[in-house]
Each structure stands twice: as structure tokens, then as C-alpha cells.
Design a protein around this motif. Sequence first.
Motif, PDB file in Angstrom:
ATOM      1  N   GLY A  10       0.820  -1.207   0.000  1.00  0.00           N
ATOM      2  CA  GLY A  10       0.000   0.000   0.000  1.00  0.00           C
ATOM      3  C   GLY A  10       0.842   1.238   0.000  1.00  0.00           C
ATOM      4  O   GLY A  10       2.056   1.194  -0.248  1.00  0.00           O
ATOM      5  N   LEU A  11       0.192   2.354   0.289  1.00  0.00           N
ATOM      6  CA  LEU A  11       0.846   3.660   0.358  1.00  0.00           C
ATOM      7  C   LEU A  11       1.139   3.990   1.820  1.00  0.00           C
ATOM      8  O   LEU A  11       0.241   3.903   2.665  1.00  0.00           O
ATOM      9  N   VAL A  12       2.357   4.375   2.089  1.00  0.00           N
ATOM     10  CA  VAL A  12       2.757   4.703   3.456  1.00  0.00           C
ATOM     11  C   VAL A  12       3.690   5.905   3.420  1.00  0.00           C
ATOM     12  O   VAL A  12       4.420   6.094   2.445  1.00  0.00           O
ATOM     13  N   GLN A  13       3.651   6.701   4.455  1.00  0.00           N
ATOM     14  CA  GLN A  13       4.538   7.860   4.536  1.00  0.00           C
ATOM     15  C   GLN A  13       5.948   7.431   4.930  1.00  0.00           C
ATOM     16  O   GLN A  13       6.136   6.392   5.568  1.00  0.00           O
ATOM     17  N   ALA A  40      11.885  -2.009  -8.452  1.00  0.00           N
ATOM     18  CA  ALA A  40      11.478  -0.617  -8.606  1.00  0.00           C
ATOM     19  C   ALA A  40      11.392  -0.279 -10.086  1.00  0.00           C
ATOM     20  O   ALA A  40      12.030  -0.934 -10.916  1.00  0.00           O
ATOM     21  N   PRO A  41      10.621   0.736 -10.436  1.00  0.00           N
ATOM     22  CA  PRO A  41      10.491   1.121 -11.850  1.00  0.00           C
ATOM     23  C   PRO A  41      11.844   1.395 -12.484  1.00  0.00           C
ATOM     24  O   PRO A  41      12.661   2.128 -11.930  1.00  0.00           O
ATOM     25  N   ALA A  92       8.538  -0.017  -4.525  1.00  0.00           N
ATOM     26  CA  ALA A  92       8.764  -1.091  -5.489  1.00  0.00           C
ATOM     27  C   ALA A  92       7.585  -2.054  -5.444  1.00  0.00           C
ATOM     28  O   ALA A  92       6.742  -1.977  -4.540  1.00  0.00           O
ATOM     29  N   VAL A  93       7.568  -2.946  -6.400  1.00  0.00           N
ATOM     30  CA  VAL A  93       6.696  -4.111  -6.305  1.00  0.00           C
ATOM     31  C   VAL A  93       7.484  -5.194  -5.574  1.00  0.00           C
ATOM     32  O   VAL A  93       8.624  -5.488  -5.927  1.00  0.00           O
ATOM     33  N   THR A 121       3.135  -7.364  -4.823  1.00  0.00           N
ATOM     34  CA  THR A 121       2.290  -6.360  -4.182  1.00  0.00           C
ATOM     35  C   THR A 121       3.038  -5.037  -4.183  1.00  0.00           C
ATOM     36  O   THR A 121       4.239  -4.987  -3.904  1.00  0.00           O
ATOM     37  N   GLN A 122       2.325  -3.972  -4.509  1.00  0.00           N
ATOM     38  CA  GLN A 122       2.946  -2.652  -4.648  1.00  0.00           C
ATOM     39  C   GLN A 122       3.131  -2.001  -3.280  1.00  0.00           C
ATOM     40  O   GLN A 122       2.193  -1.938  -2.484  1.00  0.00           O
ATOM     41  N   VAL A 123       4.328  -1.497  -3.052  1.00  0.00           N
ATOM     42  CA  VAL A 123       4.618  -0.686  -1.874  1.00  0.00           C
ATOM     43  C   VAL A 123       5.071   0.681  -2.360  1.00  0.00           C
ATOM     44  O   VAL A 123       6.030   0.778  -3.133  1.00  0.00           O
ATOM     45  N   THR A 124       4.379   1.709  -1.927  1.00  0.00           N
ATOM     46  CA  THR A 124       4.718   3.078  -2.303  1.00  0.00           C
ATOM     47  C   THR A 124       4.960   3.888  -1.040  1.00  0.00           C
ATOM     48  O   THR A 124       4.089   3.954  -0.171  1.00  0.00           O
TER      49      THR A 124
END
Length: 127
Positions: A10-13, A40-41, A92-93, A121-124
Motif C-alpha cells: 500500500g501507500l505509506v509515509q 522498482a520502476p 517497489a513491487v 504487491t505494490q509498496v509506495t
Amino acid sequence: QLQLVESGGGLVQPGGSLRLSCTAAGISLDYYTVGWFRQAPGKEREGVLCINTSGSISRYEDSIKGRFTISRDNAKNTVYLQMDGLKSEDTAVYYCAVAPVTYCPINRPVSLRFDFWGQGTQVTVSS
């Protein structure tokens, strides 16, 4: 049917935490070494952490030292990646994968020793 399912991304700060899970179906993770990888992209897939069948851990990436840990719960047929102190460069995924060996591979690229992969799983990490 063999299946690995990652969850918990998920999205995390920056500075936050996430716990990723890798749950298997069709196999018993007791008999497999499990690794977490990330991509990572625009970058190649890299190993993060590995846990062997005895619970011993190998770290593939120095940047996660002291921040990420890996553990396994064989009763739940699940391996976890606990990520604390997340940084933007951790975006990254994240993939889990299994290797039919009792040890964590060390010869690079280690990914070649892992036979079966989850879908990721996507980590942003972003403010």
C-alpha cells in the motif's frame, strides 16, 4: 495448484511501517526456502531477505539492514516481511518466491534459484 499470494502492500509515509504476507496454497512452506524480492520502476529485480527451512535468515540488500525483518509461520503457511522505517527508495513491487532447497542461495543472481513466484504487491513510500 501451487500459488503464492502476497498481500499487505500500500501507500505509506516515509518512516512508516508495513507488513507484507506471502501465503502459499498447494505446497507446504515448511519444506521450502522463501525469499522476498523487489523491483522498482526501471530497475532490475533485487533480493531483499531470505529465510530457510530452519528459520535462518540471509540478507541480500544492505540498505534494509536494521529496518526489515523476515519471519515464517508454518502453521499458517505464511512468510512475512516486516518493513519499518520505510524510505522513498523502498518503493517497489515486492514479490515472494520459493526455492526447493533448505538453505538461502548466495550465488548471484540469487533469483535464479527461486522456482516459483507470487504476483507481487505494490509498496509506495511517499508523503
